[in-house]
Design an enzyme around this catalytic site. Structure first.
Site, PDB file in Angstrom:
ATOM      1  N   CYS A  19      25.911 -46.120  -9.232  1.00 15.14           N
ATOM      2  CA  CYS A  19      27.182 -45.355  -9.757  1.00 15.14           C
ATOM      3  C   CYS A  19      27.315 -44.247  -8.995  1.00 15.14           C
ATOM      4  O   CYS A  19      26.501 -43.346  -8.546  1.00 15.14           O
ATOM      5  CB  CYS A  19      26.996 -45.332 -11.283  1.00 15.14           C
ATOM      6  SG  CYS A  19      26.984 -46.753 -12.123  1.00 15.14           S
ATOM      7  N   LEU A  77      27.641 -33.311 -14.131  1.00 19.70           N
ATOM      8  CA  LEU A  77      27.479 -32.125 -13.550  1.00 19.70           C
ATOM      9  C   LEU A  77      27.585 -31.866 -11.857  1.00 19.70           C
ATOM     10  O   LEU A  77      27.170 -33.317 -11.393  1.00 19.70           O
ATOM     11  CB  LEU A  77      26.092 -31.474 -14.257  1.00 19.70           C
ATOM     12  CG  LEU A  77      26.071 -31.069 -15.528  1.00 19.70           C
ATOM     13  CD1 LEU A  77      24.441 -30.933 -15.866  1.00 19.70           C
ATOM     14  CD2 LEU A  77      26.807 -30.182 -15.980  1.00 19.70           C
ATOM     15  N   CYS A 131      17.911 -32.547 -27.761  1.00 16.75           N
ATOM     16  CA  CYS A 131      17.117 -31.673 -27.164  1.00 16.75           C
ATOM     17  C   CYS A 131      18.049 -30.622 -26.152  1.00 16.75           C
ATOM     18  O   CYS A 131      18.932 -30.979 -25.735  1.00 16.75           O
ATOM     19  CB  CYS A 131      16.206 -32.175 -25.908  1.00 16.75           C
ATOM     20  SG  CYS A 131      15.167 -31.185 -25.059  1.00 16.75           S
ATOM     21  N   ASP A 137      14.034 -35.145 -18.404  1.00 15.09           N
ATOM     22  CA  ASP A 137      14.786 -36.065 -17.794  1.00 15.09           C
ATOM     23  C   ASP A 137      15.700 -35.350 -16.574  1.00 15.09           C
ATOM     24  O   ASP A 137      16.136 -35.914 -15.639  1.00 15.09           O
ATOM     25  CB  ASP A 137      15.576 -36.834 -18.630  1.00 15.09           C
ATOM     26  CG  ASP A 137      16.210 -38.239 -18.003  1.00 15.09           C
ATOM     27  OD1 ASP A 137      15.367 -38.725 -17.065  1.00 15.09           O
ATOM     28  OD2 ASP A 137      17.020 -38.607 -18.337  1.00 15.09           O
TER      29      ASP A 137
END
Length: 355
Positions: free
Chosen positions: A19, A190, A248, A270
């Site tokens: 992707c 981002l 989180c 992650d």
């Protein structure tokens, strides 16, 4: 009772798609050692045994499989993993499974395994076919076919959507309603870790505008008494009413995750699976060794600058500066914070929502 979650990368960053905006490929490429391999069952066994040893009896262990594309590890890997987990289950303990997938490799055999073992499946779908196929390698039809198989086998699933500069909130919400997707998680795209600008990443003003529009649509739906879970909004509601959130970073305070790469290397988050924050290898140490590693200490010491408005922000108790990986986005414009803009817009309405 101890609870512990492992986020496992059984196929590392390997994927049958590539992707356009894939953040984990960006992270893997930034590491000196890119573990593009499949997890050995011996590594999985070490992880399972050491988690049960650490947690003891009457614990709750959650195994979350992500990637890359975790289904590339093959169905036999998952069968063996489940068998080992059952054989090592301590007295009174509960085992939970979840898996995040692009949906294209879901078949009848995987569905039977998911159903028999109570998996919760997260499927990545960005919206309608045109938008989804633009960045996700024309995989829309295969992903939707995978979802139909999950529905056929009555397997619990939710939808994860990457929100880019091209995502329209109204069109996305309409897509959810048309397809009866009522448990969803937006993931905001981002810029890469290098700091380079991406064509896909969402800007600060865009973020606030998108979240406001999506919230208004969500609020109208839940005000009718209809179920519609959007992770962002439900976490904000939980912070307002209970002072805690399950997501989180939602309250600006990091928790240590146990991210386990295919070769057994562990990381604390992650978003930060980088050499600097490497927390030893599950094949070489136990859980205490990981919790006391230099990598974990460096992760907690590492901080991204909060927005200058945080000091006087009227809604800082339900934000805390946000997830540190997102702070570069929150700091994008001087004298402006998209989180403050959004939360102030929704606060009064959110307080009226019944949980």
């Amino acid at each position: 009772m101890r609870q512990m979650t492992a986020l496992i990368k059984p196929a590392s960053s390997t994927c049958n798609l590539r992707c356009s905006y894939c953040f984990y490929c960006d992270e893997a490429d930034a590491r000196e050692k890119n573990t593009a391999q499949k997890m050995e069952i011996s590594t999985a066994e070490n992880l399972i045994k050491k988690m049960f040893d650490f947690c003891g009896d009457s614990s709750v262990l959650t195994f979350m499989f992500q990637g890359g594309e975790p289904l590339l590890a093959g169905i036999e890997f998952f069968r063996e993993f489940i068998k080992i987990a059952e054989n090592n289950r301590t007295h009174g303990s509960v085992i939970q499974y979840s898996l995040q997938t692009n949906g294209t490799l879901i078949d009848e055999d995987f569905c039977r395994l998911f159903k028999e073992n109570g998996f919760l499946i997260g499927v990545s779908v960005d919206g309608d076919k045109e938008l989804h196929d633009k960045n996700r390698c024309k995989s829309f039809d295969d992903a939707m076919n995978g979802i139909e198989l999950l529905r056929k086998h009555e397997i619990d699933f939710n939808i994860l959507s990457v929100i880019t500069a091209s995502t329209d909130a109204s069109m996305l919400f309409d897509f959810y309603i048309r397809n009866n997707f009522r448990d969803v998680q937006p993931i905001y795209c981002l810029d890469p870790l290098s700091g380079d600008k991406s064509d896909f990443s969402i800007g600060a003003k865009q973020l606030a505008r998108f979240k406001k529009r999506l919230f208004n649509l969500w609020f109208a739906e839940v005000s009718k008494g209809n179920h519609f879970y959007i992770r962002d909004f439900d976490n904000l509601l939980s912070l307002l009413t209970k002072g805690v959130a399950e997501q989180c970073g939602a309250s600006g305070r990091c928790n240590a995750q146990l991210v386990v790469e295919a070769d057994g290397t562990c990381y604390p988050c992650d978003f930060y699976c980088l050499d600097e924050f490497e927390c030893a290898n599950i094949n070489e140490t136990d859980i205490n060794g990981i919790l006391n590693s230099d990598g974990l200490r460096k992760f907690f010491e590492h901080n991204e600058e909060k927005n200058s408005l945080c000091a006087s922000c009227p809604v800082k108790t339900v934000c805390g500066g946000g997830c540190k990986r997102y702070r570069s986005l929150y700091n994008q414009l001087s004298g402006y914070c998209p989180q403050m803009d959004f939360i102030l817009h929704v606060l009064d309405k959110l307080k009226s929502v019944k949980q």
